[in-house]
Design a protein around this motif. Structure first.
Motif, PDB file in Angstrom:
ATOM      1  N   LEU A 161     112.847  43.644  72.854  1.00 26.37           N
ATOM      2  CA  LEU A 161     112.911  44.851  72.223  1.00 26.37           C
ATOM      3  C   LEU A 161     111.974  45.174  70.906  1.00 26.37           C
ATOM      4  CD1 LEU A 161     116.741  45.745  72.078  1.00 26.37           C
ATOM      5  CD2 LEU A 161     115.214  46.054  73.840  1.00 26.37           C
ATOM      6  N   ALA A 162     111.620  43.873  70.435  1.00 25.28           N
ATOM      7  CA  ALA A 162     110.671  43.879  69.329  1.00 25.28           C
ATOM      8  C   ALA A 162     109.217  44.114  69.897  1.00 25.28           C
ATOM      9  CB  ALA A 162     110.561  42.424  68.590  1.00 25.28           C
ATOM     10  N   SER A 163     108.856  43.382  71.252  1.00 26.20           N
ATOM     11  CA  SER A 163     107.663  43.566  71.658  1.00 26.20           C
ATOM     12  C   SER A 163     107.561  45.066  72.027  1.00 26.20           C
ATOM     13  CB  SER A 163     107.749  42.609  72.801  1.00 26.20           C
ATOM     14  OG  SER A 163     108.300  43.004  74.035  1.00 26.20           O
ATOM     15  N   GLU A 164     108.667  45.726  72.583  1.00 27.41           N
ATOM     16  CA  GLU A 164     108.616  47.024  73.073  1.00 27.41           C
ATOM     17  C   GLU A 164     108.206  47.871  71.807  1.00 27.41           C
ATOM     18  OE1 GLU A 164     112.338  48.150  74.867  1.00 27.41           O
ATOM     19  OE2 GLU A 164     112.272  46.972  76.709  1.00 27.41           O
ATOM     20  N   ALA A 165     108.841  47.586  70.617  1.00 24.13           N
ATOM     21  CA  ALA A 165     108.514  48.557  69.651  1.00 24.13           C
ATOM     22  C   ALA A 165     107.110  48.327  68.950  1.00 24.13           C
ATOM     23  CB  ALA A 165     109.605  47.924  68.289  1.00 24.13           C
ATOM     24  N   ALA A 166     106.651  47.106  69.263  1.00 25.05           N
ATOM     25  CA  ALA A 166     105.129  46.773  68.923  1.00 25.05           C
ATOM     26  C   ALA A 166     104.322  47.446  69.791  1.00 25.05           C
ATOM     27  CB  ALA A 166     104.755  45.419  69.027  1.00 25.05           C
ATOM     28  N   GLU A 167     104.544  47.683  71.057  1.00 27.51           N
ATOM     29  CA  GLU A 167     103.714  48.608  72.073  1.00 27.51           C
ATOM     30  C   GLU A 167     103.906  50.039  71.705  1.00 27.51           C
ATOM     31  OE1 GLU A 167     105.521  47.222  75.556  1.00 27.51           O
ATOM     32  OE2 GLU A 167     104.776  45.230  75.590  1.00 27.51           O
ATOM     33  N   GLU A 168     105.037  50.397  71.170  1.00 28.69           N
ATOM     34  CA  GLU A 168     105.009  51.752  70.834  1.00 28.69           C
ATOM     35  C   GLU A 168     104.046  52.241  69.765  1.00 28.69           C
ATOM     36  OE1 GLU A 168     108.891  53.670  70.398  1.00 28.69           O
ATOM     37  OE2 GLU A 168     109.688  51.813  71.177  1.00 28.69           O
ATOM     38  N   ILE A 169     104.069  51.292  68.611  1.00 24.47           N
ATOM     39  CA  ILE A 169     103.042  51.249  67.477  1.00 24.47           C
ATOM     40  C   ILE A 169     101.729  51.200  67.906  1.00 24.47           C
ATOM     41  CG2 ILE A 169     102.650  50.392  65.390  1.00 24.47           C
ATOM     42  CD1 ILE A 169     105.528  49.511  65.153  1.00 24.47           C
ATOM     43  N   ALA A 170     101.366  50.398  68.811  1.00 24.27           N
ATOM     44  CA  ALA A 170     100.144  49.963  69.497  1.00 24.27           C
ATOM     45  C   ALA A 170      99.475  51.315  70.096  1.00 24.27           C
ATOM     46  CB  ALA A 170     100.136  48.939  70.414  1.00 24.27           C
ATOM     47  N   GLU A 171     100.328  52.038  70.724  1.00 26.71           N
ATOM     48  CA  GLU A 171     100.061  53.167  71.465  1.00 26.71           C
ATOM     49  C   GLU A 171      99.769  54.418  70.526  1.00 26.71           C
ATOM     50  OE1 GLU A 171     101.755  56.305  74.865  1.00 26.71           O
ATOM     51  OE2 GLU A 171     103.039  54.460  74.289  1.00 26.71           O
ATOM     52  N   LYS A 172     100.526  54.397  69.490  1.00 24.63           N
ATOM     53  CA  LYS A 172     100.245  55.240  68.324  1.00 24.63           C
ATOM     54  C   LYS A 172      99.149  55.245  67.588  1.00 24.63           C
ATOM     55  CE  LYS A 172     101.350  58.452  65.604  1.00 24.63           C
ATOM     56  NZ  LYS A 172     101.478  59.733  65.917  1.00 24.63           N
ATOM     57  N   HIS A 173      98.699  53.879  67.200  1.00 21.31           N
ATOM     58  CA  HIS A 173      97.258  53.803  66.897  1.00 21.31           C
ATOM     59  C   HIS A 173      96.199  53.610  67.696  1.00 21.31           C
ATOM     60  CE1 HIS A 173      98.787  53.102  62.853  1.00 21.31           C
ATOM     61  NE2 HIS A 173      99.618  52.164  63.138  1.00 21.31           N
ATOM     62  N   GLY A 174      96.304  53.646  69.116  1.00 19.68           N
ATOM     63  CA  GLY A 174      95.484  53.545  69.849  1.00 19.68           C
ATOM     64  C   GLY A 174      94.746  52.062  70.124  1.00 19.68           C
ATOM     65  N   VAL A 175      95.419  51.034  69.777  1.00 19.88           N
ATOM     66  CA  VAL A 175      95.154  49.753  69.976  1.00 19.88           C
ATOM     67  C   VAL A 175      95.900  48.869  70.922  1.00 19.88           C
ATOM     68  CG1 VAL A 175      94.240  49.733  67.561  1.00 19.88           C
ATOM     69  CG2 VAL A 175      96.599  48.998  68.081  1.00 19.88           C
ATOM     70  N   SER A 176      95.497  47.675  71.243  1.00 19.07           N
ATOM     71  CA  SER A 176      96.294  46.898  72.391  1.00 19.07           C
ATOM     72  C   SER A 176      97.233  46.405  71.514  1.00 19.07           C
ATOM     73  CB  SER A 176      95.283  45.932  72.813  1.00 19.07           C
ATOM     74  OG  SER A 176      94.084  46.148  73.244  1.00 19.07           O
TER      75      SER A 176
END
Length: 209
Positions: A161-176
């Motif tokens: 779940l932590a990695s899913e949250a990190a992926e959401e934030i990454a998508e928001k910022h437009g980074v990997s």
């Protein structure tokens, strides 16, 4: 009066615990202080009495903490007869009722604000440029999601779940996603790594370290 706590994140489960020290929980148990000495409350057939030095050390050995919802757990419990409870669960309920009726916990209001801000970071329309560091709200969002995880549950563990949250934030910022993984680990004082590497495995290893 708001109950002051100190937070600690479980290194394996990612659960955030908010510990309550003796001075904060003593009044909830009916323990008072008179002339520099602590006094046990009176109970049925038992008068109030001074807390001895050895008893005081045992009391301070109780590990009392609240989860994100304010549910109390009491570890290292000793059932002093003055309290009139059967076990640690009943004692925990006694404390929880007192805390709820006397101002709640310091982290509850702040947690709600952080979660709301974190939600805006992930779901908002703007995409702020990423400067290499997570905001307090973004870090809290990852930890909040991790705390909802279930150890041993496939695809639902804290690190999943932590990695899913990190992926959401990454998508928001437009980074990997590995950029956010590294930023989170850096914020927590853990080892980061050079890219490219097997990102999720490295994140999992350091997250659980």
């Amino acid at each position: 009066m708001t109950i002051v706590t100190s937070s600690w994140t479980h290194p394996t489960t990612g659960q955030i615990r908010h510990y309550i020290n003796f001075q904060e929980w003593a009044p909830a148990a009916g323990i008072t202080k008179e002339n520099g000495e602590y006094i046990f409350p009176a109970a049925q057939f038992v008068p109030s009495k001074r807390v001895s030095g050895s008893s005081l050390q045992k009391l301070k050995g109780f590990k009392i903490w609240a989860d994100k919802n304010g549910k109390i757990t009491v570890d290292n419990f000793i059932n002093f007869y003055n309290w009139g409870v059967d076990d640690s669960a009943e004692f925990a309920q006694k404390l929880e009722t007192y805390f709820t009726e006397n101002g709640g916990f310091d982290f509850m209001g702040k947690a709600e604000e952080i979660q709301e801000d974190a939600k805006e970071v992930v779901e908002g329309e703007e995409s702020p440029a990423f400067n290499g560091e997570l905001t307090e709200e973004e870090t809290a969002y990852i930890e909040e999601k991790a705390s909802e995880g279930k150890p041993g549950e496939r695809f639902e563990t804290p690190v999943d779940l932590a990695s899913e949250a990190a992926e959401e934030i990454a998508e928001k910022h437009g980074v990997s996603s590995h950029v956010i993984y590294n930023a989170y680990l850096k914020a927590k004082g853990k080892r980061t790594w050079e890219m490219p590497t097997p990102t999720w495995k490295n994140f999992k290893r350091q997250f659980e370290a």
